[in-house]
Every structure is written in structure tokens, then in C-alpha cells.
Design a protein around this motif. Structure first.
Motif, PDB file in Angstrom:
ATOM      1  N   GLY A  23      29.527  56.198  37.381  1.00 55.30           N
ATOM      2  CA  GLY A  23      28.697  56.155  36.181  1.00 55.30           C
ATOM      3  C   GLY A  23      29.502  56.395  34.919  1.00 55.30           C
ATOM      4  N   SER A  24      28.877  56.130  33.807  1.00 53.03           N
ATOM      5  CA  SER A  24      29.496  56.392  32.505  1.00 53.03           C
ATOM      6  C   SER A  24      29.192  57.832  32.096  1.00 53.03           C
ATOM      7  N   TRP A  25      29.842  58.277  31.036  1.00 47.93           N
ATOM      8  CA  TRP A  25      29.514  59.594  30.511  1.00 47.93           C
ATOM      9  C   TRP A  25      28.086  59.613  29.971  1.00 47.93           C
ATOM     10  N   ALA A  26      27.607  58.500  29.451  1.00 50.24           N
ATOM     11  CA  ALA A  26      26.206  58.434  29.003  1.00 50.24           C
ATOM     12  C   ALA A  26      25.276  58.675  30.195  1.00 50.24           C
ATOM     13  N   ASP A  27      25.609  58.118  31.359  1.00 45.79           N
ATOM     14  CA  ASP A  27      24.815  58.345  32.573  1.00 45.79           C
ATOM     15  C   ASP A  27      24.858  59.818  32.981  1.00 45.79           C
ATOM     16  N   VAL A  28      26.037  60.403  32.898  1.00 45.04           N
ATOM     17  CA  VAL A  28      26.192  61.817  33.259  1.00 45.04           C
ATOM     18  C   VAL A  28      25.335  62.685  32.345  1.00 45.04           C
ATOM     19  N   LEU A  29      25.413  62.438  31.043  1.00 52.97           N
ATOM     20  CA  LEU A  29      24.615  63.236  30.098  1.00 52.97           C
ATOM     21  C   LEU A  29      23.123  63.049  30.339  1.00 52.97           C
ATOM     22  N   ALA A  30      22.713  61.824  30.676  1.00 51.63           N
ATOM     23  CA  ALA A  30      21.294  61.559  30.951  1.00 51.63           C
ATOM     24  C   ALA A  30      20.816  62.272  32.210  1.00 51.63           C
ATOM     25  N   ASP A  74      34.459  57.410  21.985  1.00 50.76           N
ATOM     26  CA  ASP A  74      35.194  56.689  23.031  1.00 50.76           C
ATOM     27  C   ASP A  74      36.616  56.355  22.588  1.00 50.76           C
ATOM     28  N   ARG A  75      36.780  55.901  21.345  1.00 49.02           N
ATOM     29  CA  ARG A  75      38.127  55.569  20.843  1.00 49.02           C
ATOM     30  C   ARG A  75      39.013  56.810  20.784  1.00 49.02           C
ATOM     31  N   GLN A  76      38.460  57.928  20.375  1.00 49.59           N
ATOM     32  CA  GLN A  76      39.264  59.147  20.275  1.00 49.59           C
ATOM     33  C   GLN A  76      39.636  59.669  21.660  1.00 49.59           C
ATOM     34  N   LEU A  77      38.721  59.557  22.624  1.00 50.16           N
ATOM     35  CA  LEU A  77      39.036  59.989  23.988  1.00 50.16           C
ATOM     36  C   LEU A  77      40.172  59.144  24.571  1.00 50.16           C
ATOM     37  N   ALA A  78      40.172  57.857  24.279  1.00 44.31           N
ATOM     38  CA  ALA A  78      41.271  56.995  24.737  1.00 44.31           C
ATOM     39  C   ALA A  78      42.587  57.440  24.099  1.00 44.31           C
ATOM     40  N   ASP A  79      42.545  57.826  22.833  1.00 39.01           N
ATOM     41  CA  ASP A  79      43.755  58.304  22.168  1.00 39.01           C
ATOM     42  C   ASP A  79      44.191  59.653  22.735  1.00 39.01           C
ATOM     43  N   ILE A  80      43.237  60.487  23.100  1.00 37.78           N
ATOM     44  CA  ILE A  80      43.564  61.770  23.735  1.00 37.78           C
ATOM     45  C   ILE A  80      44.310  61.521  25.045  1.00 37.78           C
ATOM     46  N   ASN A  81      43.935  60.480  25.783  1.00 32.64           N
ATOM     47  CA  ASN A  81      44.683  60.122  26.999  1.00 32.64           C
ATOM     48  C   ASN A  81      46.151  59.876  26.667  1.00 32.64           C
ATOM     49  N   ARG A  82      46.387  59.088  25.624  1.00 39.05           N
ATOM     50  CA  ARG A  82      47.769  58.773  25.241  1.00 39.05           C
ATOM     51  C   ARG A  82      48.510  60.040  24.799  1.00 39.05           C
ATOM     52  N   ALA A 105      42.746  62.487  30.772  1.00 41.22           N
ATOM     53  CA  ALA A 105      42.669  63.601  29.828  1.00 41.22           C
ATOM     54  C   ALA A 105      41.421  63.500  28.949  1.00 41.22           C
ATOM     55  N   GLY A 106      41.046  62.288  28.559  1.00 40.44           N
ATOM     56  CA  GLY A 106      39.848  62.115  27.737  1.00 40.44           C
ATOM     57  C   GLY A 106      38.602  62.603  28.447  1.00 40.44           C
ATOM     58  N   ASP A 107      38.519  62.393  29.752  1.00 42.17           N
ATOM     59  CA  ASP A 107      37.370  62.876  30.524  1.00 42.17           C
ATOM     60  C   ASP A 107      37.374  64.399  30.617  1.00 42.17           C
ATOM     61  N   TYR A 152      40.591  52.193  29.980  1.00 44.57           N
ATOM     62  CA  TYR A 152      39.806  53.426  29.983  1.00 44.57           C
ATOM     63  C   TYR A 152      38.547  53.202  29.164  1.00 44.57           C
ATOM     64  N   ALA A 153      37.414  53.396  29.778  1.00 47.44           N
ATOM     65  CA  ALA A 153      36.135  53.185  29.095  1.00 47.44           C
ATOM     66  C   ALA A 153      35.188  54.331  29.442  1.00 47.44           C
ATOM     67  N   PRO A 154      35.216  55.406  28.656  1.00 49.23           N
ATOM     68  CA  PRO A 154      34.363  56.550  28.972  1.00 49.23           C
ATOM     69  C   PRO A 154      32.876  56.267  28.781  1.00 49.23           C
ATOM     70  N   ALA A 155      32.538  55.341  27.883  1.00 48.43           N
ATOM     71  CA  ALA A 155      31.148  54.934  27.653  1.00 48.43           C
ATOM     72  C   ALA A 155      30.230  56.134  27.424  1.00 48.43           C
ATOM     73  N   THR A 156      30.563  56.915  26.413  1.00 45.36           N
ATOM     74  CA  THR A 156      29.743  58.077  26.074  1.00 45.36           C
ATOM     75  C   THR A 156      28.452  57.691  25.361  1.00 45.36           C
ATOM     76  N   GLY A 157      28.442  56.491  24.812  1.00 42.63           N
ATOM     77  CA  GLY A 157      27.322  56.079  23.979  1.00 42.63           C
ATOM     78  C   GLY A 157      27.665  56.174  22.506  1.00 42.63           C
ATOM     79  N   ASP A 158      28.858  56.693  22.194  1.00 48.31           N
ATOM     80  CA  ASP A 158      29.342  56.806  20.821  1.00 48.31           C
ATOM     81  C   ASP A 158      30.716  56.137  20.774  1.00 48.31           C
ATOM     82  N   ALA A 159      30.782  54.977  20.139  1.00 50.39           N
ATOM     83  CA  ALA A 159      32.033  54.199  20.122  1.00 50.39           C
ATOM     84  C   ALA A 159      33.168  54.970  19.468  1.00 50.39           C
ATOM     85  N   TRP A 160      32.894  55.740  18.422  1.00 50.55           N
ATOM     86  CA  TRP A 160      33.941  56.516  17.755  1.00 50.55           C
ATOM     87  C   TRP A 160      34.510  57.548  18.734  1.00 50.55           C
TER      88      TRP A 160
END
Length: 186
Positions: free
Chosen positions: A123-130, A50-58, A93-95, A40-48
Motif C-alpha cells: 500500500g501507499s502511505w495514504a493507505d497506511v494513514l487511512a 513526496d518530493r522531499q521524502l525522495a530527496d531525504i533518500n538521497r 530513508a524517506g519511509d 521511489y513513490a511514497p504516495a502520501t497524498g501530498d506531492a510536495w
């Protein structure tokens, strides 16, 4: 000679089983394919984030009702809508969390972020936000990060804060005391 033992053992196993060596190699490689798909790689542009969203999936995999309740109470999402994204559309769930909470902090709403994400499925979440009419603001990122911390606190889930968040929010006990004082002031 000992380095040839695994190869000899594989060949002997092939001969005894009647299978071709390539068939055994394919069987041995098969378990790795699902792991590659599960990244899972949401690629929001914020690594912190992204890690929390991956944990939210779990977390949501194990506690889907608590996850949906959190989105309904604090993320501005209708429970049935979030549940449909999770269960019927198979969104991670993270998305869902990112779409709904960003929708809330940006004022666009969860559905608009889901639509924007659906327009850029690869696209990534960074792309979506852009792609949104208004570019993300630092205050929105801060609100999202604070919301993530609050959700982890509600779930009693461990979370590692970076230096900036620690300076803004303190440790978990300090956050509990602050919330208790806010409740008592009402």
C-alpha cells in the motif's frame, strides 16, 4: 539508406561475435531494469511531501549518520531502531522519516507507524494513514511539512517551499533569525 546503417551494424556485430541478435538486444535492455526498480513513490497524498521524502533518500544514502541523528533528535525515534530499519530491514530513508515524524506529530509513535506500514506492504502511505484509527488532521500535515523544512535547514540542504510554507515560515535566513531569537529568549 542511412536509416538501415544501425540495423546493418547490429547484424554485422552479431555475425562477427557469433551472438544472436536477440542476445544483444537483451544486453542493451538490461541496464533499464534496475532503474525501474529504483523509483521511489511514497504516495502520501501530498506531492510536495513526496518530493522531499525522495530527496531525504538521497541525503541519507550519502550521510546516514546525520540522517539518523536528525530522527533521534527531532523525530522521536530511537537511533538503534531507525538504524535497524535502514540497514537491516532496508527501508527507504524517506519511509523511516515519514513513519517517525508522523508518529511524533500524531502521538502514535514511530513503532506504531512502522507496524501499520508493515501491515500494508504494497500500500501507499495514504493507505497506511487511512487505516489508522484517527484520520490525519491538517495540523498534523502542517507539523510534518514544518519538520521537513527544519530538517533540511539543519542539513543545510536546499529546499523549495510552496507558497503556503513561504508565508508560514519565510525564507531560510528568516528561519535562522527566528531560531536565534528563540534561543536567546531561553
Amino acid at each position: 539508406m542511412s536509416s538501415h546503417l544501425p540495423i546493418a551494424g547490429l547484424l554485422l556485430a552479431c555475425l562477427l561475435s557469433g551472438a544472436a541478435p536477440s542476445a544483444l538486444a537483451q544486453d542493451a535492455a538490461a541496464p533499464e531494469a534496475p532503474l525501474a526498480e529504483a523509483v521511489y513513490a511514497p504516495a502520501t497524498g501530498d506531492a510536495w511531501v513526496d518530493r522531499q521524502l525522495a530527496d531525504i533518500n538521497r541525503y541519507a544514502e550519502r550521510y546516514p549518520d546525520a540522517f539518523l541523528d536528525e530522527l533521534m533528535r527531532y523525530g522521536g525515534a530511537r537511533r538503534a531502531y531507525a538504524a535497524a530499519l535502514l540497514n537491516e530491514q532496508q527501508w527507504p530513508a524517506g519511509d523511516i522519516y515519514f513513519a517517525c515524524v508522523w508518529g511524533k506529530v500524531s502521538g502514535l509513535g514511530c513503532r506504531e507507524l512502522v507496524r501499520a506500514r508493515s501491515r500494508l506492504p504494497q500500500g501507499s502511505w495514504a493507505d497506511v494513514l487511512a487505516s489508522l484509527p484517527e484520520k490525519p488532521q491538517n495540523t498534523q500535515w502542517r507539523a510534518l511539512r514544518h519538520a521537513i523544512v527544519a530538517s533540511f535547514d539543519h542539513w543545510e540542504r536546499p529546499i523549495e517551499l510552496d507558497a503556503l510554507l513561504r508565508s508560514q515560515l519565510g525564507d531560510r535566513e528568516q528561519r535562522r533569525q527566528m531560531r536565534a531569537e528563540e534561543r536567546d529568549a531561553r
